[in-house]
Design an enzyme around this catalytic site. Structure first.
Site, PDB file in Angstrom:
ATOM      1  N   TYR A 213       0.858  -1.192   0.000  1.00  0.00           N
ATOM      2  CA  TYR A 213       0.000   0.000   0.000  1.00  0.00           C
ATOM      3  C   TYR A 213       0.893   1.240   0.000  1.00  0.00           C
ATOM      4  CZ  TYR A 213      -4.145  -2.829   1.125  1.00  0.00           C
ATOM      5  OH  TYR A 213      -5.180  -3.742   1.095  1.00  0.00           O
TER       6      TYR A 213
ATOM      7  N   PRO B 253     -14.120   3.472  -9.001  1.00  0.00           N
ATOM      8  CA  PRO B 253     -15.361   3.495  -9.768  1.00  0.00           C
ATOM      9  C   PRO B 253     -15.756   2.066 -10.162  1.00  0.00           C
ATOM     10  CG  PRO B 253     -13.516   4.308 -11.106  1.00  0.00           C
ATOM     11  CD  PRO B 253     -12.980   4.070  -9.713  1.00  0.00           C
TER      12      PRO B 253
ATOM     13  N   PHE C  80     -13.758  -3.625   0.683  1.00  0.00           N
ATOM     14  CA  PHE C  80     -14.821  -2.835   0.038  1.00  0.00           C
ATOM     15  C   PHE C  80     -16.139  -2.890   0.833  1.00  0.00           C
ATOM     16  CE2 PHE C  80     -12.917  -3.585  -4.524  1.00  0.00           C
ATOM     17  CZ  PHE C  80     -11.775  -2.920  -4.145  1.00  0.00           C
ATOM     18  N   PRO C  81     -16.096  -2.762   2.172  1.00  0.00           N
ATOM     19  CA  PRO C  81     -17.352  -2.840   2.947  1.00  0.00           C
ATOM     20  C   PRO C  81     -18.334  -1.720   2.622  1.00  0.00           C
ATOM     21  CG  PRO C  81     -15.550  -2.026   4.324  1.00  0.00           C
ATOM     22  CD  PRO C  81     -14.929  -2.494   3.037  1.00  0.00           C
ATOM     23  N   LEU C  82     -17.799  -0.610   2.077  1.00  0.00           N
ATOM     24  CA  LEU C  82     -18.685   0.486   1.667  1.00  0.00           C
ATOM     25  C   LEU C  82     -18.766   0.579   0.139  1.00  0.00           C
ATOM     26  CD1 LEU C  82     -17.594   3.213   4.265  1.00  0.00           C
ATOM     27  CD2 LEU C  82     -19.782   1.957   4.190  1.00  0.00           C
ATOM     28  N   GLY C  83     -18.077  -0.298  -0.540  1.00  0.00           N
ATOM     29  CA  GLY C  83     -18.093  -0.265  -2.005  1.00  0.00           C
ATOM     30  C   GLY C  83     -16.837   0.346  -2.588  1.00  0.00           C
TER      31      GLY C  83
HETATM   32  N1  LIG Z   1      -7.547  -8.142   0.223  1.00  0.00           N
HETATM   33  C1  LIG Z   1      -7.708  -7.281  -0.764  1.00  0.00           C
HETATM   34  O1  LIG Z   1      -7.573  -7.610  -1.931  1.00  0.00           O
HETATM   35  C2  LIG Z   1      -8.100  -5.875  -0.452  1.00  0.00           C
HETATM   36  C3  LIG Z   1      -8.499  -5.033  -1.501  1.00  0.00           C
HETATM   37  C4  LIG Z   1      -8.871  -3.756  -1.192  1.00  0.00           C
HETATM   38  C5  LIG Z   1      -8.868  -3.306   0.106  1.00  0.00           C
HETATM   39  N2  LIG Z   1      -8.465  -4.128   1.131  1.00  0.00           N
HETATM   40  C6  LIG Z   1      -8.509  -3.687   2.538  1.00  0.00           C
HETATM   41  O2  LIG Z   1      -9.873  -3.391   2.847  1.00  0.00           O
HETATM   42  C7  LIG Z   1      -9.952  -2.068   3.391  1.00  0.00           C
HETATM   43  C8  LIG Z   1     -11.304  -1.462   3.054  1.00  0.00           C
HETATM   44  O3  LIG Z   1     -11.458  -1.345   1.651  1.00  0.00           O
HETATM   45  P1  LIG Z   1     -11.415   0.049   0.896  1.00  0.00           P
HETATM   46  O4  LIG Z   1     -10.743   1.076   1.742  1.00  0.00           O
HETATM   47  O5  LIG Z   1     -10.885  -0.195  -0.457  1.00  0.00           O
HETATM   48  O6  LIG Z   1     -12.947   0.356   0.669  1.00  0.00           O
HETATM   49  P2  LIG Z   1     -14.174   0.864   1.585  1.00  0.00           P
HETATM   50  O7  LIG Z   1     -13.787   0.836   3.021  1.00  0.00           O
HETATM   51  O8  LIG Z   1     -15.372   0.138   1.114  1.00  0.00           O
HETATM   52  O9  LIG Z   1     -14.369   2.331   1.083  1.00  0.00           O
HETATM   53  C9  LIG Z   1     -13.424   3.336   1.191  1.00  0.00           C
HETATM   54  C10 LIG Z   1     -14.076   4.577   0.614  1.00  0.00           C
HETATM   55  O10 LIG Z   1     -15.185   4.923   1.453  1.00  0.00           O
HETATM   56  C11 LIG Z   1     -15.040   6.266   1.886  1.00  0.00           C
HETATM   57  N3  LIG Z   1     -15.509   6.346   3.274  1.00  0.00           N
HETATM   58  C12 LIG Z   1     -15.015   5.711   4.370  1.00  0.00           C
HETATM   59  N4  LIG Z   1     -15.712   6.041   5.459  1.00  0.00           N
HETATM   60  C13 LIG Z   1     -16.693   6.893   5.052  1.00  0.00           C
HETATM   61  C14 LIG Z   1     -17.729   7.598   5.708  1.00  0.00           C
HETATM   62  N5  LIG Z   1     -17.924   7.482   7.028  1.00  0.00           N
HETATM   63  N6  LIG Z   1     -18.537   8.384   4.960  1.00  0.00           N
HETATM   64  C15 LIG Z   1     -18.377   8.523   3.637  1.00  0.00           C
HETATM   65  N7  LIG Z   1     -17.396   7.884   2.953  1.00  0.00           N
HETATM   66  C16 LIG Z   1     -16.554   7.081   3.651  1.00  0.00           C
HETATM   67  C17 LIG Z   1     -13.578   6.592   1.766  1.00  0.00           C
HETATM   68  O11 LIG Z   1     -13.415   7.970   1.478  1.00  0.00           O
HETATM   69  P3  LIG Z   1     -12.765   9.003   2.562  1.00  0.00           P
HETATM   70  O12 LIG Z   1     -11.296   8.748   2.586  1.00  0.00           O
HETATM   71  O13 LIG Z   1     -13.162  10.327   2.015  1.00  0.00           O
HETATM   72  O14 LIG Z   1     -13.423   8.707   3.874  1.00  0.00           O
HETATM   73  C18 LIG Z   1     -13.169   5.761   0.558  1.00  0.00           C
HETATM   74  O15 LIG Z   1     -13.455   6.453  -0.634  1.00  0.00           O
HETATM   75  C19 LIG Z   1      -8.759  -1.361   2.744  1.00  0.00           C
HETATM   76  O16 LIG Z   1      -8.436  -0.151   3.394  1.00  0.00           O
HETATM   77  C20 LIG Z   1      -7.708  -2.425   2.818  1.00  0.00           C
HETATM   78  O17 LIG Z   1      -7.128  -2.481   4.110  1.00  0.00           O
HETATM   79  C21 LIG Z   1      -8.098  -5.418   0.853  1.00  0.00           C
END
Ligand SMILES: NC(=O)c1ccc[n+]([C@@H]2O[C@H](COP(=O)([O-])OP(=O)(O)OC[C@H]3O[C@@H](n4cnc5c(N)ncnc54)[C@H](OP(=O)(O)O)[C@@H]3O)[C@@H](O)[C@H]2O)c1
Length: 303
Positions: A65, A227, A220-223
């Protein structure tokens, strides 16, 4: 370092035998590639320390990362790590030689090299757990040629790393139901697949994880910020529920996950301090049965 607290957001669950808050934090948003698209170091350090102050003790990370940036920030913010902090990383990919993207690193010796890179990057001699991130199928990076590696060969290396004490438990990421079943004898402690209220195609894996007492820490818990993936906060039904309960749409998405399974661990990613606070605060929200039923229906017949 920041003081830790005994109040655990979302309650506690056991991850590789260690108690973690069910609401954790994923570091990917701190260090997206290219590295300069990520957070500023001071902001990242403040955010990570604030997470610990709020009771978060489970951090999901990867050496790739931001080409080491996320791990460097964890180390700068929290080292020496308090005993109760559980660092979970992943192997199976690495920063490309040009430093601008990711390439698969699926071979057993590459898994070991990435574990060692994480240990060095974080400045620790043991990781709480490590997810073997498969690159065939599913989301994101794909493997071709000699990067198509037999799962059993990879598990043998992960078991050796666990036996040596470098990793506290073996997790799997981006796997199929069959692969999870195949890997169970290795003693899997956690699964990290893409999953959210709107993306429930892996529900059968979650059900298997529940039966086996394996934690489910979806990415991707929030998507996600990418895009093309359904954004939980943009669904009108989620926005309506948020308005009715006086909370935010992100909190509805996370509260639904927490309520959906006792094995659920949350690792939402954010580089925004207010969003972090909001996400951690989700632990106090209880959704009533009628709201849950409406939200359950959003995934249609995926499950
Ligand atoms: N194993 C794998 O292949 C893999 C792949 C991807 C990710 N991951 C792990 O999973 C974690 C979570 O996935 P992710 O970060 O990609 O996706 P996510 O948690 O679904 O979404 C992150 C997005 O949501 C926004 N967000 C977060 N909290 C929010 C809130 N309270 N209100 C509005 N928007 C909000 C963030 O923007 P802001 O920064 O503006 O809040 C960011 O754009 C990663 O950080 C990583 O550690 C693992």
């Amino acid at each position: 370092m920041s003081e830790t607290t005994t109040l655990r957001p979302g309650g506690e669950a056991l991850l590789a035998g260690r108690p973690v808050a069910r609401i954790g934090y994923g570091t990917m948003q701190l260090g997206e590639l290219p590295v300069h698209a990520g957070a500023e170091p001071d902001e990242a350090v403040a955010l990570l320390r604030h997470a610990v102050e709020l009771g978060v003790n489970h951090f999901d990370t990867a050496q790739f990362y931001g080409s080491g940036f996320a791990n460097e920030m964890l180390r700068r913010a929290l080292a020496p790590f308090h005993d109760d902090i559980v660092l979970v990383s992943k192997v199976g990919a690495k920063t490309s030689p040009e430093g601008t993207g990711l390439v698969p690193a699926q071979k057993p010796h590459e898994l070991r090299e990435e574990v060692d890179a994480n240990l060095a990057g974080l400045g620790v001699d043991r990781l709480g757990a490590v997810n073997l991130r498969r690159t065939g199928g599913g989301v994101g990076l794909q493997s071709v040629g000699d990067q198509v590696v037999d799962l059993d060969d990879q598990l043998a290396e992960m078991i050796a790393l666990r036996d040596e004490g470098k990793i506290g438990g073996i997790g799997l990421s981006n796997v199929t139901l069959e692969q999870l079943q195949q890997a169970l004898p290795a003693g899997i402690v956690t699964v990290q697949n893409s999953y959210s209220m709107l993306d429930r195609s892996d529900e059968p894996l979650l059900e298997l994880a529940e039966r086996e007492g394996i934690t489910w820490a979806p990415f991707f818990p929030l998507g996600s910020a990418f895009p093309g993936f359904p954004k939980v906060t943009e669904a009108p039904e989620v926005q309506d529920a948020a308005k009715a309960l006086g909370v935010t749409p992100a909190q509805i998405g996370l509260a639904w996950l927490l309520q959906h399974s006792p094995q659920m661990l949350l690792i939402p990613g954010t580089r925004n301090l207010a969003h972090l606070t909001e996400n951690v605060d989700t632990g106090r929200i209880a959704l009533d049965a009628a709201t849950v039923a409406k939200l359950d229906a959003l995934a249609g017949d995926q499950r």
